[in-house]
Write an enzyme that holds these catalytic residues in place. Structure first.
Site, PDB file in Angstrom:
ATOM      1  CG  LEU A   1     -50.535   8.536  -7.106  1.00 54.38           C
ATOM      2  CD1 LEU A   1     -50.704   9.586  -5.810  1.00 54.38           C
ATOM      3  CD2 LEU A   1     -51.290   9.242  -8.230  1.00 54.38           C
TER       4      LEU A   1
ATOM      5  CG  ASP B   1     -45.366   5.219 -14.501  1.00 52.51           C
ATOM      6  OD1 ASP B   1     -46.116   5.868 -14.866  1.00 52.51           O
ATOM      7  OD2 ASP B   1     -45.320   4.001 -14.264  1.00 52.51           O
TER       8      ASP B   1
ATOM      9  CG  ASP C   1     -46.539   3.115 -21.245  1.00 51.38           C
ATOM     10  OD1 ASP C   1     -47.367   2.340 -21.390  1.00 51.38           O
ATOM     11  OD2 ASP C   1     -45.618   3.258 -20.218  1.00 51.38           O
TER      12      ASP C   1
ATOM     13  CB  ALA D   1     -51.487   5.605  -4.415  1.00 52.27           C
TER      14      ALA D   1
ATOM     15  CG  HIS E   1     -52.776   0.187 -19.772  1.00 55.12           C
ATOM     16  ND1 HIS E   1     -52.112  -0.904 -19.465  1.00 55.12           N
ATOM     17  CD2 HIS E   1     -53.349   0.796 -18.659  1.00 55.12           C
ATOM     18  CE1 HIS E   1     -52.304  -1.153 -18.187  1.00 55.12           C
ATOM     19  NE2 HIS E   1     -52.996  -0.269 -17.801  1.00 55.12           N
TER      20      HIS E   1
ATOM     21  CE1 TYR F   1     -49.336  -1.287 -16.641  1.00 54.61           C
ATOM     22  CE2 TYR F   1     -47.740  -2.999 -17.645  1.00 54.61           C
ATOM     23  CZ  TYR F   1     -48.146  -1.753 -17.283  1.00 54.61           C
ATOM     24  OH  TYR F   1     -47.654  -0.584 -18.178  1.00 54.61           O
TER      25      TYR F   1
ATOM     26  CB  SER G   1     -44.534   4.713  -4.794  1.00 53.99           C
ATOM     27  OG  SER G   1     -44.800   3.504  -4.911  1.00 53.99           O
ATOM     28  CB  SER G   2     -42.095   1.023  -8.022  1.00 51.75           C
ATOM     29  OG  SER G   2     -42.621   1.504  -9.070  1.00 51.75           O
TER      30      SER G   2
END
Length: 378
Positions: A115, A168, A24, A113, A22, A220, A117-118
């Site tokens: 990690l 990400d 970025d 998870a 958090h 978030y 994925s999106s």
């Protein structure tokens, strides 16, 4: 799926953030690395300006989204999982990449998870749509990897409606094998910092709690708005501008509800710098206490941990991990633990036993190895 061979296959990895959570979207510092788990996009061009996307699920079944004209894309037109590739096409349309495409997605990045994925999906689709136009990563005249990351962020923020930062996408596109990526989000400067845990007799173990994680949910966004409000009240561009030595005096200027958010961001930025300093010296085992402190800060100040994450972190530490923390946006997802090779079995068994005592379904664990970023496979 479409009765023809793809023109190419492009893929992008998920990521683990070693530390720097958090920070970025506060113009701070982050330290991710790419996972070997990837999401691939096989694509072929269409001449009718239509985007048709299908995904291969973990059950082996194909799910196809409703085809949509790229010229008609706008926020709110597409929802669900299909909004992610559609959002990428919407952004790329503004940069001259508006050709139709048939796309099939498949991969092994665990979903939900924490990690990323999106973002792996969005980065892979970005490269695929550019590739269909004859533009490949790192070729002369091609957009820089960090520029593509900003496009993906816009797709996520403005089309999907998830207020994510830049960590990400940049990790998925810019990480390299056997390194962590030290990124100064404000300046865009990067450094590939060597990180060979295995050579140091260590492993980074990912513990997927298998509890829900979604950036588009409210928690978030609330945290992000809180830090932006704090920066405005302080007259700063971002919380990155609060020096650690000025933290106490700065906190005195803020309403009580914003104090813990600011404290986390400022101290987390410093923890990233401290960890980078140790890694530059090859002192991998020394970063454990900083991982621990990061988790405490996210649990108590940012308040984004969960009982499942806390249990995983505590059990790993008690079984011999040198340090452990939740990773990703929070509210579920995964934790990571820095574990001596000799303690691997003990840590995995301890976490599983702790979950069994709580009556939770078993977590998934795997060793995370810093891997290559996005690119063309075929």
């Amino acid at each position: 799926m479409y009765g023809r061979a793809p023109l190419g296959v492009w893929s992008a990895p998920g990521r683990v953030n070693l530390i720097g959570e958090h920070t970025d979207y506060n113009d701070g510092f982050v330290l991710p690395f790419a996972l070997p788990h990837r999401l691939a996009a096989a694509a072929a061009p269409r001449e009718d300006g239509t985007l048709s996307v299908a995904t291969l699920g973990s059950d082996g079944k194909i799910q196809q989204a409703e085809p949509v004209a790229i010229a008609d894309l706008a926020p709110g037109v597409v929802d669900g999982w299909a909004a992610y590739p559609a959002g990428v096409a919407w952004v790329l349309r503004d940069h001259g990449f508006d050709r139709g495409a048939d796309v099939v997605l498949a991969g092994d990045v665990p979903t939900g998870a924490g990690l990323s994925s999106s973002h792996a999906l969005e980065c892979a689709v970005s490269l695929a749509l550019m590739g269909l136009a004859g533009v490949e990563l790192d070729a002369p005249g091609a957009p820089a990897r960090q520029q593509i990351a900003r496009w993906v962020q816009r797709a996520e923020n403005d089309f999907v409606g998830a207020p994510t930062g830049l960590l990400d996408q940049t990790a998925s596109l810019c990480c390299t094998q056997a390194h962590v990526l030290f990124l100064d989000v404000r300046s865009g400067e990067t450094e590939q910092v060597p990180f060979d845990a295995a050579a140091a007799g260590l492993r980074v173990v990912v513990i997927d709690t298998r509890t829900r994680h979604s950036h588009s949910d409210g928690g978030y966004g609330e945290r992000r708005r809180g830090t932006e409000t704090a920066a405005t009240l302080l007259g700063l561009k971002a919380l990155r501008d609060v020096a650690p030595g000025d933290l106490d005096a700065t906190l005195d200027q803020l309403p009580a509800e914003l104090v813990p958010l600011v404290r986390h961001v400022v101290t987390e930025n410093q923890r990233v710098l401290d960890v980078v300093g140790l890694l530059r010296e090859g002192r991998l085992a020394g970063i454990g206490p900083f991982l621990d402190a990061s988790h405490v800060s996210m649990r108590d100040d940012y308040r984004i941990s969960t009982p499942e994450l806390d249990t995983a972190v505590d059990a790993a530490r008690e079984a011999g991990a040198l340090g452990a923390r939740m990773t990703g946006g929070g509210f579920g997802g995964s934790a990571i633990a820095l574990v001596p090779e000799a303690a691997m079995t003990a840590v995995e068994e301890a976490v599983a036993a702790a979950y069994e005592r709580e009556g939770w379904r078993p977590p998934r664990t795997f060793v995370a190895v810093p891997s290559a970023g996005a690119g063309r496979d075929l």
